[in-house]
Enzyme design. Structure first.
Site, short mmCIF file in Angstrom:
data_model
loop_
_atom_site.label_atom_id
_atom_site.label_comp_id
_atom_site.label_asym_id
_atom_site.label_seq_id
_atom_site.Cartn_x
_atom_site.Cartn_y
_atom_site.Cartn_z
N GLY A 258 0.76 -1.28 -0.08
CA GLY A 258 0.00 0.08 0.02
C GLY A 258 0.98 1.25 0.12
O GLY A 258 1.90 1.38 -0.07
N PRO A 259 0.27 2.39 -0.09
CA PRO A 259 0.98 3.58 -0.10
C PRO A 259 1.70 4.00 1.36
O PRO A 259 1.33 3.27 2.12
CB PRO A 259 -0.05 4.74 -0.46
CG PRO A 259 -1.11 3.86 -1.01
CD PRO A 259 -1.10 2.77 -0.47
N GLY A 261 2.29 5.53 4.67
CA GLY A 261 1.61 6.19 5.99
C GLY A 261 0.08 5.60 5.92
O GLY A 261 -0.72 6.17 6.74
N GLY A 263 -0.52 2.66 7.35
CA GLY A 263 -0.63 1.86 8.59
C GLY A 263 -0.30 0.61 8.54
O GLY A 263 -0.78 -0.44 9.21
N LYS A 264 0.81 0.30 7.67
CA LYS A 264 1.27 -1.24 7.20
C LYS A 264 2.13 -1.82 8.56
O LYS A 264 1.57 -2.96 9.19
CB LYS A 264 2.42 -1.40 5.99
CG LYS A 264 1.23 -1.09 4.85
CD LYS A 264 2.20 -1.27 3.51
CE LYS A 264 3.32 -0.30 3.39
NZ LYS A 264 2.82 1.24 3.27
N THR A 265 3.05 -0.89 8.97
CA THR A 265 3.75 -1.32 10.10
C THR A 265 2.78 -1.10 11.34
O THR A 265 2.81 -2.01 12.34
CB THR A 265 4.96 -0.40 10.16
OG1 THR A 265 5.66 -0.15 9.27
CG2 THR A 265 5.67 -0.56 11.62
N GLU A 480 -8.23 33.99 -8.39
CA GLU A 480 -8.93 32.97 -7.45
C GLU A 480 -10.53 33.03 -7.78
O GLU A 480 -11.09 31.89 -7.56
CB GLU A 480 -8.48 33.26 -6.15
CG GLU A 480 -7.00 33.25 -6.02
CD GLU A 480 -6.25 31.89 -6.26
OE1 GLU A 480 -7.08 31.08 -6.24
OE2 GLU A 480 -5.24 31.94 -6.42
N HIS A 483 -11.25 30.83 -10.60
CA HIS A 483 -11.54 29.28 -10.30
C HIS A 483 -12.95 29.14 -9.68
O HIS A 483 -13.61 28.26 -9.97
CB HIS A 483 -10.60 28.95 -9.24
CG HIS A 483 -9.14 28.95 -9.95
ND1 HIS A 483 -8.91 27.94 -10.87
CD2 HIS A 483 -8.05 29.59 -9.82
CE1 HIS A 483 -7.59 28.17 -11.40
NE2 HIS A 483 -6.74 29.04 -10.45
N ASP A 557 -1.77 25.35 -12.10
CA ASP A 557 -3.13 25.18 -12.63
C ASP A 557 -2.97 24.26 -13.82
O ASP A 557 -3.67 23.45 -14.22
CB ASP A 557 -3.96 26.23 -12.66
CG ASP A 557 -4.26 27.11 -11.33
OD1 ASP A 557 -4.09 26.35 -10.17
OD2 ASP A 557 -4.20 28.33 -11.43
#
Length: 724
Positions: A258-259, A261, A263-265, A480, A483, A557
């Site tokens: 997985g990516p 961060g 939570g694998k560990t 802004e 957007h 952008d």
């Protein structure tokens, strides 16, 4: 041929290996002996300081015969005679400095120093010596003849065997001590030969006995599918009998991918905490050292120690360090390949009935060797992906358990804003919100703190010392608002949350924050992607429509819009020219998400043209929207220049002709409902306040005929917003 067969026999090189070890020991001993001898010589020579004077032996004889010597001390070890001259002896150096011998009031010999210029210097102490040429007896007889005192430790002639013993004994002692040291270190290190020095071959895994990890499944949220798969592994460790009775084999390993961060560990530690078994934790880089063979030795030692305390869990973090695919590009048999081969052999060799479960984590599964991934080694592959909306809400609930929250906190709102964030990001966001509440002097964390912490992550802190000219502020404001206006006028774009023209530390002079109302991290339609590109083009379109210029503020952008358009053509099959043809493939799914081209060069050039067509179409759409909404955009910009930061609800109020300061919920959604109802506005829209003049339509006051048929007491609000 016979010689090769001889060398290939088991143990055929054992003798040569032993002799090689003996030669190494001898070389080390010789080097140490040379170093000790050199150090001894250096210390001896250093003992003769610059105040020592060496005389020729003939000059010494002349001094003896002329009665200028009081006493002589024999240095039998160095074969040196130390001479004490008589009072009145005058010694001159080559540079003209003279030393006159005399005795001070304490009876110590000193020398009066006079330079060549006749200047008198401070008294000095000299040591006259000469190298002894004659034997001790002959020199003693000469001194006795002239009545000179001497101090001599007479030593008889040394025999050959004595000299051999004196010079050889230290050498033998060094070899013996070094051999014993090497043998002891080899046993302690758990491996044979020199590789065992200092226990370098011993696995340095951190061992958590039973519940020492301090983590359980209650501390992990947002990964329900992964926890369900790992719960069965825990049951294997607790009740292996019910699985072996039916003939099932315990899984040997599970690979967590997985990516970063996600939570694998943390999940691996939670498995150990739930299973209540010993937990061995080691990183893939801990197997690799400068010595060849150390990694394989540490793998052997790790599984050996794990089998002693089974049932247990062995966790290897970042296994891609040693588990990369074996190929011929590197050449030779390098250390990582040996370590991988030993890991494969150990996973095949250990008994699964003992209850040793191997867990490994990586965010680069595509580089792992196929032999490592096959069933029988890693039987399960568990994906720890980015959490969805429900997972983010549960993760925020876990991280806010010990945080004092205010009553206005809505974790669902925060979870919607953090689409695509992993567990580590959410933990950092909650902590930043708590720190902000402390800085503001509050006892509770509010919703404003959580949203401000989210903005801190994406845009950085405000640059309070930054100064912009009026033209620059106006340009940034229109950029802004461009957007925001494009996002508001489109059907498939995300609602506007906030608009600011305050410069921030991450390089932006302002930003527009869009807040999704539903989780859109996994599935997006073509219309939604086109709307996303159009919103990104809104800033540059506003610069050209209003200010008739271009700035470099639209660089990010343009890059974001180009990436989306390129993915639509190359990966998603959303172009008219190429249709369902895949032109690229993912190369690194869980890290940067990059891909590599799988097409010819001329096809790639045509793909670039298709990307440009999408960008041009979206840009024209953005220009069209802003030209039709120029009056509304001017009103919002005027209010934004005054306040510098406004919310989406305030923007909608300005467009609808209401007082933005009277908006009850400024952070309400700006997305219209199907029948035109906006949650940001009440069902009955009151007239705008007198102090705000932001609409061109004149509002008539209610008259006495307001109740007659066909007459209305308030102006119609449907149609205030241009329809698409």
């Amino acid at each position: 041929m016979d010689q090769n067969n001889k060398n290939n026999k088991p143990g055929g090189n054992k003798g040569s290996g032993n002799w090689r070890g003996v030669v190494q020991l001898v070389c080390w001993a010789l080097v140490l002996t040379a170093i000790i001898g050199y150090a001894s010589t250096y210390m001896t020579s250093a003992g003769h300081s610059s105040s020592s004077v060496e005389l020729e032996y003939s000059d010494f004889l002349d001094m003896v015969k002329s009665g200028q010597v009081v006493s002589v001390d024999f240095d039998t070890d160095e074969a040196i005679l130390h001479i004490t001259p008589a009072d009145g002896y005058l010694y001159k150096t080559d540079n003209g400095t003279s030393y006159l011998k005399r005795t001070d009031e304490n009876g110590d010999p000193v020398y009066s120093v006079t330079t060549s210029n006749g200047d008198r210097l401070a008294d000095a102490t000299l040591d006259f010596f000469t190298v002894q040429i004659e034997s001790n007896d002959a020199t003693a007889a000469l001194l006795g003849e002239y009545g000179i005192r001497y101090n001599k430790d007479y030593q008889p002639p040394t025999s050959f065997f004595t000299l051999l013993l004196i010079n050889l004994l230290p050498f033998v002692i060094i070899i013996l001590v070094f051999s014993l040291f090497m043998s002891w270190m080899a046993k302690k290190g758990g491996m044979g030969g020199i590789g065992g020095i200092g226990g370098v071959g011993k696995a340095n895994a951190k061992v958590y006995m039973e519940k020492q990890t301090g983590v359980t499944f209650a501390d992990v949220a947002g990964q329900d599918e992964a926890k369900e798969s790992l719960t069965e592994i825990i049951d294997f460790l607790h009740n292996p009998g019910k699985y072996t009775e039916i003939g099932a084999k315990l899984p040997k390993g599970a690979l967590l991918v997985g990516p970063p961060g996600t939570g694998k560990t943390l999940l691996a530690k939670a498995v150990a905490g739930e299973a209540n078994v010993p937990f061995f934790s080691i990183s893939g880089s801990d197997f690799v050292e400068m010595f060849v063979g150390v990694g394989a030795s540490r793998v052997r030692d790790l599984f050996k120690e794990a089998s002693k305390v089974a049932p247990c869990i062995v966790f290897i973090d970042e296994i891609d360090t040693i588990g990369k695919s074996r190929d011929n590009r590197m050449g030779g048999n390098d250390e990582r390949e040996q370590t991988l081969n030993q890991l494969l052999a150990e996973m095949d060799g250990f008994d699964p009935t003992k209850g040793v479960i191997l867990l490994a984590a990586t965010n680069r599964p595509e580089v792992l060797d196929q032999a490592l991934l096959r069933p029988g080694r890693f039987d399960r592959r568990i994906t720890i992906d980015r959490p969805n909306l429900a997972g983010r809400i549960a993760t925020l609930q876990v991280h806010t358990r010990n945080i004092k929250l205010a009553e206005d906190v809505n974790l669902k709102k925060v979870a919607l804003a953090t689409a695509g964030c992993v567990g580590a990001d959410l933990a950092n966001l909650v902590n930043e919100a708590a720190l902000r509440a402390v800085r503001k002097g509050r006892k509770l964390v509010s919703q404003e703190d959580l949203l401000a912490a989210f903005e801190l992550v994406i845009a950085g802190t405000e640059k309070k010392g930054s100064v912009l000219t009026e033209f620059e502020k106006k340009l940034v404001a229109y950029h802004e608002v461009g957007h925001a206006m494009v996002a508001y006028k489109q059907k498939n774009s995300e609602p506007v949350q906030k608009i600011t023209i305050v410069p921030h530390t991450q390089g932006s002079l302002g930003y527009t924050l869009l807040m999704p109302e539903e989780d859109k991290t996994e599935l997006r339609t073509r219309d939604e992607l086109m709307a996303k590109i159009t919103v990104s083009m809104g800033g540059r379109a506003a610069e050209e429509v209003v200010m008739h210029t271009m700035t470099n503020g639209a660089s990010q952008d343009i890059q974001d819009a180009t990436n989306v358009a390129r993915n639509m053509v190359a990966m998603f099959g959303m172009s008219d020219e190429f249709g369902m043809m895949a032109l690229a493939s993912r190369r690194n799914q869980y890290l940067d998400g990059g891909y590599g081209m799988d097409c010819a060069q001329d096809t790639a050039a045509r793909m670039d043209q298709a990307v440009k067509e999408i960008l041009d179409k979206c840009y024209k759409e953005a220009v069209s929207i802003l030209e039709a909404s120029r009056e509304d955009m001017d009103k919002v910009v005027a209010y934004l220049l005054e306040k510098e930061t406004i919310t989406g609800g305030e923007m909608v109020a300005i467009i609808e002709g209401r007082d933005p300061e009277l908006v009850e919920n400024p952070y309400a959604s700006t997305r219209p409902a199907e029948k035109g109802f906006r949650p940001s506005a009440p069902e009955t829209i009151e007239p705008a306040a007198k102090k705000v003049h932001m609409i061109s339509q004149k509002i008539e006051a209610p008259d006495e005929t307001a109740g007659e048929p066909g007459r209305e007491s308030a102006p119609e609000t449907d149609g205030d917003r241009p329809q698409e």
